[in-house]
Enzyme design. Structure first.
Site, PDB file in Angstrom:
ATOM      1  NE  ARG A 182      -2.301  -1.762   8.496  1.00 36.63           N
ATOM      2  CZ  ARG A 182      -2.001  -2.210   7.279  1.00 36.63           C
ATOM      3  NH1 ARG A 182      -2.157  -3.489   6.997  1.00 36.63           N
ATOM      4  NH2 ARG A 182      -1.561  -1.380   6.342  1.00 36.63           N
ATOM      5  N   GLY A 230      -5.033   8.144   5.383  1.00 39.12           N
ATOM      6  CA  GLY A 230      -4.153   9.124   6.001  1.00 39.12           C
ATOM      7  C   GLY A 230      -2.910   9.374   5.167  1.00 39.12           C
ATOM      8  CE  LYS A 254      -2.917   0.732   3.523  1.00 37.94           C
ATOM      9  NZ  LYS A 254      -2.932   2.084   4.140  1.00 37.94           N
ATOM     10  CB  SER A 255       3.870   2.250   1.930  1.00 39.42           C
ATOM     11  OG  SER A 255       3.322   2.106   3.212  1.00 39.42           O
ATOM     12  CG  ASP A 300       0.693   0.099   9.459  1.00 41.33           C
ATOM     13  OD1 ASP A 300       0.142   0.868  10.265  1.00 41.33           O
ATOM     14  OD2 ASP A 300       1.125   0.474   8.358  1.00 41.33           O
ATOM     15  NE  ARG A 354       6.142   6.647   0.663  1.00 47.29           N
ATOM     16  CZ  ARG A 354       5.219   6.460   1.603  1.00 47.29           C
ATOM     17  NH1 ARG A 354       4.142   5.741   1.350  1.00 47.29           N
ATOM     18  NH2 ARG A 354       5.369   6.992   2.811  1.00 47.29           N
TER      19      ARG A 354
END
Length: 447
Positions: free
Chosen positions: A407, A111, A38-39, A334, A43
């Protein structure tokens, strides 16, 4: 496995997930392909939108959060193909060329979208932006990125306490050296992205290393960026030229974590999770599981598009309690909800500290995990900055609530696999935020 052992029950507004272990319990076996990281997905979309030329992204996470990022950057002029296949194309508009949108930018539940995007919006002179999100995101703190941006000269208006909706008047910013009080990849990335459009060098120093996906990808797109691991600092030189790239997104280790813990705690299990990103700034989960004496090994280690990747092989084992604290926390923040589930199966008392950041995630993950695991019979003490969990504690089925936190939903589903009796998890659709195929995968490997 009986067909009704795992069932998703849709209603008009929310879904509940029912898990009832069959006689003899579950046993997880096979190979799993997990969603894209996801990160990295966020990006890749953002830098692709800022670059000149075309960016092709393979393996992008097709979840709700990256869709929010794509929606926002389409509204500012980037051409991004629909997120319905694992090959997404982005026609960038060039650094500094984001257009003023005609409507409010909606970050949904993401976020990462809001915080990283703020650095870009604040550094586009002469343009005005308004940013919001869903009810959960509007209750999450934004001052951690607003304050350093204001030090750079940003003009940002917010609700009392630093909450969205936010209004941003783009400015020509000045470079700073920001000493971050917390190790946060979102804070660091926001400032570095603002520094892309700022003359001079912008530096962020953290108290510990946070994930470095932004630094790796900025360098790949052509930005001038230096990293000093000894001081936990990253520096970007402004007025860079970014060029479209081909990005291959590895599997998300945060999604793999659910299967790692599941295989470790469900008797007889033997799982291989393929194509997992094992960036050293993200492998705290592996280190802690090994500390707990889990049977975890990395196979087929390789590098894909600048990111280390491996297959993770996990078999059931008897876990031992440990302390999870200090510098490892930013590298597994996480994964703490699912590690809390592992702790209920570990001999001794597991202590999780230095994780107050969990209280301002999609939910207060400390309070929610404590309450939900206690409902299942676990011995849990809530700490100001973590949890104390005594195992081995038999769990029993219960009626639970995800609090619309992806999560939490998936962690509780894994806990239900070892519970005696039926568990019902309300608002289980939250898992789709980061893992749309979580329930079908759970059904398949539990067969």
């Amino acid at each position: 496995m009986p067909t009704d052992a795992i069932t998703l029950n849709p209603t008009d507004s929310h879904h509940s997930l029912t898990i009832a272990p069959p006689n003899g319990g579950f046993c997880l076996r096979g190979k799993i392909q997990i969603p894209g990281d996801k990160s990295i997905s966020h990006r890749a979309l953002m830098l692709g939108a800022l670059a000149s030329g075309e960016t092709i992204i393979h393996g992008l996470l097709l979840g709700e959060d990256p869709r929010s990022t794509a929606h926002c950057f389409r509204a500012m002029g980037a051409k991004i193909s629909e997120l319905n296949t694992d090959r997404v194309t982005v026609q960038g508009i060039g650094l500094g060329q984001l257009q003023e949108p005609t409507d409010v930018l909606d970050s949904g539940n993401s976020g990462t979208t809001m915080r990283l995007m703020l650095g870009l919006l604040a550094s586009h002179p002469g343009r005005f932006f308004t940013v919001t999100g869903d009810a959960s995101l509007r209750s999450r703190p934004m001052l951690r990125v607003i304050k350093p941006l204001q030090e750079m000269g940003a003009q940002i208006w917010h609700r009392s306490g630093g909450y969205a909706p936010l209004a941003v008047q783009g400015q020509a910013l000045k470079p700073i050296h920001y000493q971050s009080p917390i190790a946060s990849a979102q804070v660091k990335s926001c400032i570095l992205l603002a520094g892309l459009l700022t003359e001079g060098k912008t530096t962020v120093t953290e108290p510990a290393l946070s994930r470095d996906h932004s630094e790796r990808m900025l360098r790949a797109f052509g930005a001038e960026i230096t990293v000093d691991p000894e001081t936990c600092s990253a520096t970007v030189t402004g007025s860079a030229q970014l060029h479209g790239q081909t990005v291959i997104v590895p599997g998300d280790i945060s999604s793999a974590a659910f299967w790692m813990v599941a295989a470790a705690i469900v008797p007889g299990s033997d799982l291989t999770i393929e194509n997992v990103g094992v960036n050293p700034t993200r492998t705290g989960i592996l280190e802690v599981l090994q500390q707990m004496e889990a049977d975890v090994t990395l196979e087929n280690e390789r590098e894909v598009a600048g990111e280390p990747v491996a297959d993770v092989h996990v078999r059931h084992s008897q876990l031992k309690a440990c302390t999870i604290a200090g510098d490892v926390i930013p590298r597994l923040i996480d994964e703490i909800p699912i590690l809390a589930v592992a702790a209920t199966c570990a001999e001794g008392t597991t202590v999780i500290k230095d994780a107050a950041e969990l209280r301002v995630k999609e939910s207060d993950r400390i309070a929610v995990m404590a309450a939900q695991l206690i409902q299942m019979g676990a011995t849990v003490t809530e700490l100001p900055d973590g949890l104390e969990i005594t195992g081995k504690t038999p769990l029993h089925g219960a009626e639970l609530d995800s609090h619309t936190d992806h999560r939490i939903a998936m962690s509780l589903a894994i806990a239900a696999l070892i519970a005696n009796g039926q568990t019902v998890i309300h608002r289980a659709e939250a898992a789709g935020i980061s893992y749309p195929d979580f329930v079908p995968t759970l059904v398949r490997v539990s067969g």
